[in-house]
Design a protein around this motif. Sequence first.
Motif, PDB file in Angstrom:
ATOM      1  N   LYS A   9      11.246  51.229  20.366  1.00  0.00           N
ATOM      2  CA  LYS A   9       9.835  51.154  20.760  1.00  0.00           C
ATOM      3  C   LYS A   9       9.467  49.790  21.326  1.00  0.00           C
ATOM      4  O   LYS A   9       8.573  49.673  22.144  1.00  0.00           O
ATOM      5  CB  LYS A   9       8.930  51.482  19.578  1.00  0.00           C
ATOM      6  CG  LYS A   9       8.882  52.965  19.270  1.00  0.00           C
ATOM      7  CD  LYS A   9       7.927  53.257  18.142  1.00  0.00           C
ATOM      8  CE  LYS A   9       7.838  54.742  17.904  1.00  0.00           C
ATOM      9  NZ  LYS A   9       6.915  55.088  16.806  1.00  0.00           N
ATOM     10  N   LYS A  10      10.183  48.747  20.915  1.00  0.00           N
ATOM     11  CA  LYS A  10       9.896  47.394  21.389  1.00  0.00           C
ATOM     12  C   LYS A  10      10.530  47.095  22.748  1.00  0.00           C
ATOM     13  O   LYS A  10      10.215  46.096  23.364  1.00  0.00           O
ATOM     14  CB  LYS A  10      10.403  46.362  20.379  1.00  0.00           C
ATOM     15  CG  LYS A  10       9.662  46.386  19.060  1.00  0.00           C
ATOM     16  CD  LYS A  10      10.271  45.379  18.106  1.00  0.00           C
ATOM     17  CE  LYS A  10       9.620  45.438  16.745  1.00  0.00           C
ATOM     18  NZ  LYS A  10      10.261  44.525  15.797  1.00  0.00           N
ATOM     19  N   GLN A  11      11.425  47.946  23.202  1.00  0.00           N
ATOM     20  CA  GLN A  11      12.165  47.680  24.434  1.00  0.00           C
ATOM     21  C   GLN A  11      11.437  48.234  25.656  1.00  0.00           C
ATOM     22  O   GLN A  11      10.719  49.223  25.568  1.00  0.00           O
ATOM     23  CB  GLN A  11      13.553  48.330  24.360  1.00  0.00           C
ATOM     24  CG  GLN A  11      14.397  47.837  23.211  1.00  0.00           C
ATOM     25  CD  GLN A  11      14.566  46.342  23.201  1.00  0.00           C
ATOM     26  OE1 GLN A  11      14.861  45.741  24.225  1.00  0.00           O
ATOM     27  NE2 GLN A  11      14.369  45.727  22.049  1.00  0.00           N
ATOM     28  N   PRO A  12      11.644  47.612  26.816  1.00  0.00           N
ATOM     29  CA  PRO A  12      11.091  48.165  28.057  1.00  0.00           C
ATOM     30  C   PRO A  12      11.806  49.488  28.367  1.00  0.00           C
ATOM     31  O   PRO A  12      12.857  49.783  27.798  1.00  0.00           O
ATOM     32  CB  PRO A  12      11.427  47.102  29.104  1.00  0.00           C
ATOM     33  CG  PRO A  12      12.542  46.309  28.514  1.00  0.00           C
ATOM     34  CD  PRO A  12      12.401  46.395  27.023  1.00  0.00           C
ATOM     35  N   VAL A  13      11.240  50.255  29.277  1.00  0.00           N
ATOM     36  CA  VAL A  13      11.817  51.556  29.627  1.00  0.00           C
ATOM     37  C   VAL A  13      13.256  51.410  30.120  1.00  0.00           C
ATOM     38  O   VAL A  13      14.130  52.177  29.755  1.00  0.00           O
ATOM     39  CB  VAL A  13      10.944  52.267  30.688  1.00  0.00           C
ATOM     40  CG1 VAL A  13      11.598  53.562  31.132  1.00  0.00           C
ATOM     41  CG2 VAL A  13       9.564  52.535  30.117  1.00  0.00           C
ATOM     42  N   ARG A  16      17.334  45.461  31.488  1.00  0.00           N
ATOM     43  CA  ARG A  16      17.868  44.738  32.641  1.00  0.00           C
ATOM     44  C   ARG A  16      19.017  43.822  32.275  1.00  0.00           C
ATOM     45  O   ARG A  16      19.684  43.267  33.131  1.00  0.00           O
ATOM     46  CB  ARG A  16      16.753  43.952  33.306  1.00  0.00           C
ATOM     47  CG  ARG A  16      15.710  44.891  33.846  1.00  0.00           C
ATOM     48  CD  ARG A  16      14.844  44.245  34.862  1.00  0.00           C
ATOM     49  NE  ARG A  16      14.010  45.288  35.452  1.00  0.00           N
ATOM     50  CZ  ARG A  16      12.771  45.122  35.809  1.00  0.00           C
ATOM     51  NH1 ARG A  16      12.221  43.948  35.683  1.00  0.00           N
ATOM     52  NH2 ARG A  16      12.102  46.125  36.320  1.00  0.00           N
ATOM     53  N   GLU A  17      19.231  43.627  30.992  1.00  0.00           N
ATOM     54  CA  GLU A  17      20.332  42.785  30.534  1.00  0.00           C
ATOM     55  C   GLU A  17      20.790  43.281  29.178  1.00  0.00           C
ATOM     56  O   GLU A  17      20.084  44.028  28.501  1.00  0.00           O
ATOM     57  CB  GLU A  17      19.903  41.326  30.450  1.00  0.00           C
ATOM     58  CG  GLU A  17      18.743  41.088  29.517  1.00  0.00           C
ATOM     59  CD  GLU A  17      18.217  39.668  29.588  1.00  0.00           C
ATOM     60  OE1 GLU A  17      17.984  39.088  28.509  1.00  0.00           O
ATOM     61  OE2 GLU A  17      18.062  39.137  30.698  1.00  0.00           O
ATOM     62  N   TRP A  23      22.602  47.164  21.246  1.00  0.00           N
ATOM     63  CA  TRP A  23      24.037  47.454  21.174  1.00  0.00           C
ATOM     64  C   TRP A  23      24.431  47.780  19.724  1.00  0.00           C
ATOM     65  O   TRP A  23      25.081  48.781  19.448  1.00  0.00           O
ATOM     66  CB  TRP A  23      24.818  46.256  21.694  1.00  0.00           C
ATOM     67  CG  TRP A  23      26.290  46.428  21.629  1.00  0.00           C
ATOM     68  CD1 TRP A  23      27.113  45.991  20.644  1.00  0.00           C
ATOM     69  CD2 TRP A  23      27.117  47.090  22.586  1.00  0.00           C
ATOM     70  NE1 TRP A  23      28.408  46.341  20.925  1.00  0.00           N
ATOM     71  CE2 TRP A  23      28.438  47.017  22.113  1.00  0.00           C
ATOM     72  CE3 TRP A  23      26.859  47.731  23.798  1.00  0.00           C
ATOM     73  CZ2 TRP A  23      29.502  47.562  22.802  1.00  0.00           C
ATOM     74  CZ3 TRP A  23      27.930  48.271  24.485  1.00  0.00           C
ATOM     75  CH2 TRP A  23      29.227  48.186  23.991  1.00  0.00           C
ATOM     76  N   THR A  24      24.020  46.930  18.800  1.00  0.00           N
ATOM     77  CA  THR A  24      24.372  47.102  17.393  1.00  0.00           C
ATOM     78  C   THR A  24      23.794  48.389  16.811  1.00  0.00           C
ATOM     79  O   THR A  24      24.447  49.071  16.028  1.00  0.00           O
ATOM     80  CB  THR A  24      23.877  45.894  16.571  1.00  0.00           C
ATOM     81  OG1 THR A  24      24.433  44.705  17.117  1.00  0.00           O
ATOM     82  CG2 THR A  24      24.264  46.009  15.121  1.00  0.00           C
ATOM     83  N   VAL A  25      22.597  48.726  17.205  1.00  0.00           N
ATOM     84  CA  VAL A  25      21.927  49.906  16.679  1.00  0.00           C
ATOM     85  C   VAL A  25      22.531  51.194  17.249  1.00  0.00           C
ATOM     86  O   VAL A  25      22.607  52.201  16.558  1.00  0.00           O
ATOM     87  CB  VAL A  25      20.400  49.841  16.978  1.00  0.00           C
ATOM     88  CG1 VAL A  25      19.710  51.135  16.664  1.00  0.00           C
ATOM     89  CG2 VAL A  25      19.769  48.706  16.196  1.00  0.00           C
ATOM     90  N   MET A  26      22.998  51.170  18.477  1.00  0.00           N
ATOM     91  CA  MET A  26      23.436  52.400  19.134  1.00  0.00           C
ATOM     92  C   MET A  26      24.940  52.648  19.121  1.00  0.00           C
ATOM     93  O   MET A  26      25.370  53.791  19.090  1.00  0.00           O
ATOM     94  CB  MET A  26      22.940  52.411  20.569  1.00  0.00           C
ATOM     95  CG  MET A  26      21.435  52.442  20.689  1.00  0.00           C
ATOM     96  SD  MET A  26      20.878  52.568  22.375  1.00  0.00           S
ATOM     97  CE  MET A  26      21.396  54.218  22.785  1.00  0.00           C
ATOM     98  N   VAL A  27      25.759  51.611  19.180  1.00  0.00           N
ATOM     99  CA  VAL A  27      27.203  51.790  19.337  1.00  0.00           C
ATOM    100  C   VAL A  27      27.904  51.730  17.980  1.00  0.00           C
ATOM    101  O   VAL A  27      27.747  50.769  17.234  1.00  0.00           O
ATOM    102  CB  VAL A  27      27.795  50.738  20.289  1.00  0.00           C
ATOM    103  CG1 VAL A  27      29.299  50.890  20.389  1.00  0.00           C
ATOM    104  CG2 VAL A  27      27.162  50.871  21.669  1.00  0.00           C
ATOM    105  N   GLU A  28      28.680  52.776  17.681  1.00  0.00           N
ATOM    106  CA  GLU A  28      29.438  52.808  16.437  1.00  0.00           C
ATOM    107  C   GLU A  28      30.737  52.022  16.562  1.00  0.00           C
ATOM    108  O   GLU A  28      31.102  51.247  15.684  1.00  0.00           O
ATOM    109  CB  GLU A  28      29.756  54.256  16.061  1.00  0.00           C
ATOM    110  CG  GLU A  28      30.494  54.398  14.757  1.00  0.00           C
ATOM    111  CD  GLU A  28      30.718  55.847  14.379  1.00  0.00           C
ATOM    112  OE1 GLU A  28      31.767  56.119  13.785  1.00  0.00           O
ATOM    113  OE2 GLU A  28      29.862  56.688  14.700  1.00  0.00           O
TER     114      GLU A  28
END
Length: 52
Positions: A9-13, A16-17, A23-28
């Motif tokens: 929710k805190k990230q832009p749509v 850009r970098e 990365w830590t939250v999404m990649v196992e």
Amino acid sequence: MALYIRTLKKQPVALRELDSTIWTVMVEKAIVHRDGAITFVFKNGTEIKVGE
């Protein structure tokens, strides 16, 4: 899961970098193959192989 939702929710749509938190939250894990390709395994089960 709550951390994941708050972080997104805190990230832009569009990112850009590289964002180490996302990365830590999404990649196992990332699997490096002998041929140099890398398979990224996301926490939702999606796998993306890059290179060959």
